[in-house]
Design a protein around this motif. Sequence first.
Motif, PDB file in Angstrom:
ATOM      1  N   GLY A  79     -14.094   1.416 -12.869  1.00 45.90           N
ATOM      2  CA  GLY A  79     -15.112   0.912 -11.949  1.00 45.90           C
ATOM      3  C   GLY A  79     -14.607   0.783 -10.527  1.00 45.90           C
ATOM      4  O   GLY A  79     -15.278   1.188  -9.571  1.00 45.90           O
ATOM      5  N   VAL A  80     -13.415   0.227 -10.365  1.00 43.64           N
ATOM      6  CA  VAL A  80     -12.834   0.069  -9.029  1.00 43.64           C
ATOM      7  C   VAL A  80     -12.538   1.437  -8.416  1.00 43.64           C
ATOM      8  O   VAL A  80     -12.782   1.664  -7.218  1.00 43.64           O
ATOM      9  CB  VAL A  80     -11.564  -0.811  -9.094  1.00 43.64           C
ATOM     10  CG1 VAL A  80     -10.818  -0.789  -7.776  1.00 43.64           C
ATOM     11  CG2 VAL A  80     -11.935  -2.227  -9.476  1.00 43.64           C
ATOM     12  N   THR A  81     -12.021   2.362  -9.224  1.00 41.96           N
ATOM     13  CA  THR A  81     -11.740   3.710  -8.725  1.00 41.96           C
ATOM     14  C   THR A  81     -13.021   4.385  -8.240  1.00 41.96           C
ATOM     15  O   THR A  81     -13.025   5.038  -7.187  1.00 41.96           O
ATOM     16  CB  THR A  81     -11.076   4.554  -9.835  1.00 41.96           C
ATOM     17  OG1 THR A  81      -9.895   3.881 -10.271  1.00 41.96           O
ATOM     18  CG2 THR A  81     -10.727   5.938  -9.340  1.00 41.96           C
ATOM     19  N   ASN A  82     -14.101   4.221  -8.978  1.00 41.66           N
ATOM     20  CA  ASN A  82     -15.378   4.802  -8.557  1.00 41.66           C
ATOM     21  C   ASN A  82     -15.864   4.198  -7.245  1.00 41.66           C
ATOM     22  O   ASN A  82     -16.384   4.904  -6.381  1.00 41.66           O
ATOM     23  CB  ASN A  82     -16.439   4.605  -9.640  1.00 41.66           C
ATOM     24  CG  ASN A  82     -16.267   5.572 -10.782  1.00 41.66           C
ATOM     25  OD1 ASN A  82     -15.700   6.648 -10.624  1.00 41.66           O
ATOM     26  ND2 ASN A  82     -16.753   5.191 -11.941  1.00 41.66           N
ATOM     27  N   LYS A  83     -15.692   2.893  -7.096  1.00 40.84           N
ATOM     28  CA  LYS A  83     -16.117   2.246  -5.854  1.00 40.84           C
ATOM     29  C   LYS A  83     -15.279   2.732  -4.660  1.00 40.84           C
ATOM     30  O   LYS A  83     -15.811   2.981  -3.593  1.00 40.84           O
ATOM     31  CB  LYS A  83     -16.034   0.734  -5.995  1.00 40.84           C
ATOM     32  CG  LYS A  83     -17.141   0.164  -6.854  1.00 40.84           C
ATOM     33  CD  LYS A  83     -16.995  -1.322  -7.031  1.00 40.84           C
ATOM     34  CE  LYS A  83     -18.097  -1.924  -7.838  1.00 40.84           C
ATOM     35  NZ  LYS A  83     -18.311  -1.379  -9.160  1.00 40.84           N
ATOM     36  N   ILE A  84     -13.976   2.858  -4.871  1.00 43.63           N
ATOM     37  CA  ILE A  84     -13.110   3.356  -3.797  1.00 43.63           C
ATOM     38  C   ILE A  84     -13.491   4.796  -3.434  1.00 43.63           C
ATOM     39  O   ILE A  84     -13.595   5.141  -2.254  1.00 43.63           O
ATOM     40  CB  ILE A  84     -11.627   3.265  -4.216  1.00 43.63           C
ATOM     41  CG1 ILE A  84     -11.201   1.791  -4.276  1.00 43.63           C
ATOM     42  CG2 ILE A  84     -10.744   4.036  -3.243  1.00 43.63           C
ATOM     43  CD1 ILE A  84      -9.845   1.586  -4.866  1.00 43.63           C
ATOM     44  N   ALA A  85     -13.734   5.620  -4.453  1.00 45.97           N
ATOM     45  CA  ALA A  85     -14.113   7.011  -4.197  1.00 45.97           C
ATOM     46  C   ALA A  85     -15.452   7.089  -3.457  1.00 45.97           C
ATOM     47  O   ALA A  85     -15.655   7.961  -2.613  1.00 45.97           O
ATOM     48  CB  ALA A  85     -14.178   7.782  -5.514  1.00 45.97           C
ATOM     49  N   THR A  86     -16.350   6.179  -3.758  1.00 48.68           N
ATOM     50  CA  THR A  86     -17.651   6.172  -3.078  1.00 48.68           C
ATOM     51  C   THR A  86     -17.506   5.807  -1.612  1.00 48.68           C
ATOM     52  O   THR A  86     -18.162   6.386  -0.746  1.00 48.68           O
ATOM     53  CB  THR A  86     -18.593   5.164  -3.774  1.00 48.68           C
ATOM     54  OG1 THR A  86     -18.735   5.539  -5.136  1.00 48.68           O
ATOM     55  CG2 THR A  86     -19.949   5.141  -3.120  1.00 48.68           C
ATOM     56  N   VAL A  87     -16.642   4.857  -1.305  1.00 50.10           N
ATOM     57  CA  VAL A  87     -16.445   4.415   0.073  1.00 50.10           C
ATOM     58  C   VAL A  87     -15.757   5.496   0.888  1.00 50.10           C
ATOM     59  O   VAL A  87     -16.068   5.707   2.063  1.00 50.10           O
ATOM     60  CB  VAL A  87     -15.648   3.091   0.116  1.00 50.10           C
ATOM     61  CG1 VAL A  87     -15.257   2.730   1.536  1.00 50.10           C
ATOM     62  CG2 VAL A  87     -16.448   1.981  -0.510  1.00 50.10           C
TER      63      VAL A  87
END
Length: 88
Positions: A79-87
């Motif tokens: 989840g955190v990796t996806n959020k970082i990739a989105t930003v």
Amino acid sequence: PELTTWGRVYYQNTLSLVPAVAIALFQGEFQAYNEGSVSLQDPSVAIKVALSCIVGCGISFAGFLLRKYVSALTFTVIGVTNKIATVL
């Protein structure tokens, strides 16, 4: 009894309707909708809203399905990796 993945999605989305409607009422969203030029009677708007609902249920389903197969730590890292990739 154990809920299925779809059962969890349905349960979560149903429970979220109450606060969502309350927040919309509090912030005047329904009044803005009635006064605005956008209407759900417009087929292009209705299709976009329907697709948004379908994608939202799909994301919820994928999250619950992933959580079923991986540990809590792995789920959080993904989840955190996806959020970082989105930003980025």
